[in-house]
Design a protein around this motif. Structure first.
Motif, mmCIF file in Angstrom:
data_model
loop_
_atom_site.group_PDB
_atom_site.id
_atom_site.type_symbol
_atom_site.label_atom_id
_atom_site.label_comp_id
_atom_site.label_asym_id
_atom_site.label_seq_id
_atom_site.Cartn_x
_atom_site.Cartn_y
_atom_site.Cartn_z
ATOM 1 N N THR A 1 0.833 -1.207 0.000
ATOM 2 C CA THR A 1 0.000 0.000 0.000
ATOM 3 C C THR A 1 0.866 1.255 0.000
ATOM 4 O O THR A 1 0.609 2.205 -0.748
ATOM 5 C CB THR A 1 -0.924 0.012 1.234
ATOM 6 N N ARG A 2 1.891 1.254 0.830
ATOM 7 C CA ARG A 2 2.766 2.429 0.898
ATOM 8 C C ARG A 2 3.486 2.644 -0.424
ATOM 9 O O ARG A 2 3.596 3.779 -0.905
ATOM 10 C CB ARG A 2 3.783 2.255 2.022
ATOM 11 N N THR B 1 1.064 3.968 -3.128
ATOM 12 C CA THR B 1 0.683 5.352 -2.856
ATOM 13 C C THR B 1 1.801 6.316 -3.192
ATOM 14 O O THR B 1 1.596 7.345 -3.865
ATOM 15 C CB THR B 1 0.286 5.510 -1.377
#
Length: 330
Positions: free
Chosen positions: A72-73, A76
């Motif tokens: 996710t990081r 993003t």
């Protein structure tokens, strides 16, 4: 009866004039011409070169090489740096086109660019380009890391210097454009704190130099003996020199990739096949296929070459699959 006839005629005339007046009040609907504000926005978008945005996909290179892409990081941050790098590139295009507007109007192809054609006023191009150049690094410092902000600032400074003077300096122009590609490949790693290996930098850097010099060689071949070359510096390069540069760069890129594959391939692994070593075959084939277009003098924009040749696109997909399997250790 005689008194009502003129009134009837007057009413009919009014009714016949009413549609004409309505058409005059809404010229955009009658002619299909977009309102001026929409035309300006479209012009700004065209000046930002959407076709060139595919180059910014290189921001995933370092995380993909390290196997840290699907978190996710990571997703993003990569979406953020892709957007910020696109904004920086758009700023450079806007300022460059505003600065070269007069010269572009005399060029057979560039005169159709929105700034040169008058669709985007020169002051507007400068204002939007300047705003993007300030906001993108500021957003990077706030939303990402100081290293990303510093890299974007360095990219902007280097590219603006290129627009002003460096594009007229032999060899330096090749280095600046190549460094732009290398910065794209580095920024994803800097955003996620991933160490950048020497083989990654060597392969990416010389691979970019290969494509840049092949493009210059193609331009020189196509414009040989013609007036009004697309780049004034092409008249100072010889086709023999540019051929030497892209051949040298291709060789170093292949060597760097092979050394990376052999070095990593010597480590213990549990994959079914040695995908890392096998990916060398696809990588070399891709270089050789691209070199066909370079040798013919038809290697223009890298994204156009890759997307227009099915064999090259297929080889690229095979290499990508092998590379992914090697990183995943499958």
């Amino acid at each position: 009866m005689t008194e009502t006839a003129p009134l009837a005629g007057t009413g009919a005339a009014a009714r016949t004039r009413e549609p004409a007046l309505h058409e005059q009040r809404t010229p955009s609907r009658a002619t299909g011409t977009p309102p001026p504000d929409r035309g300006l926005l479209r012009g700004l978008l065209r000046t930002a070169r959407p076709k060139q945005w595919v180059k910014n996909v290189l921001v995933i290179a370092a995380p993909a090489a390290a196997g840290q892409l699907f978190t996710t990081r990571a997703l993003t941050q990569l979406a953020l740096v892709f957007t910020l790098f696109t904004a920086c590139a758009a700023a450079v295009y806007l300022i460059n086109d505003a600065r070269d507007a007069e010269a572009d109007r005399a060029h057979p192809t560039k005169r159709h660019r929105p700034v040169a054609a008058g669709q985007v006023p020169v002051p507007v191009a400068y204002a939007v380009g300047g705003a993007l150049a300030v906001l993108a690094p500021a957003a990077a410092a706030w939303l990402s890391t100081p290293l990303v902000a510093a890299l974007l600032t360095a990219y902007l400074g280097m590219q603006l210097a290129y627009c002003v003077s460096l594009k007229h300096v032999l060899v330096v122009d090749l280095v600046v454009v190549t460094t732009g590609f290398l910065m794209r490949a580095m920024v994803g790693g800097l955003a996620l704190g991933i160490p950048l290996s020497r083989w990654f930098l060597i392969t990416t850097g010389f691979g970019a130099l290969f494509m840049v010099s092949a493009k210059r060689y193609s331009e020189a071949v196509q414009m040989a003996g013609k007036a009004g070359a697309t780049r004034a510096l092409l008249t100072e390069y010889t086709t023999g020199y540019l051929r030497f540069v892209w051949q040298l760069a291709a060789g170093v890129a292949v060597l760097g990739y092979c050394l990376w594959a052999l070095e990593e391939g010597g480590l213990p692994h549990t994959s079914v096949l040695p995908w890392r070593q096998l990916s060398v075959v696809a990588f070399v084939l891709a270089i050789l296929r691209y070199a066909v277009f370079a040798d013919r003098g038809t290697a223009g924009e890298p994204e156009d070459v890759v997307l227009s040749d099915r064999a090259l696109a297929l080889i690229g997909l095979v290499w990508l699959a092998m590379y992914g399997l090697a990183v995943a250790n499958w």
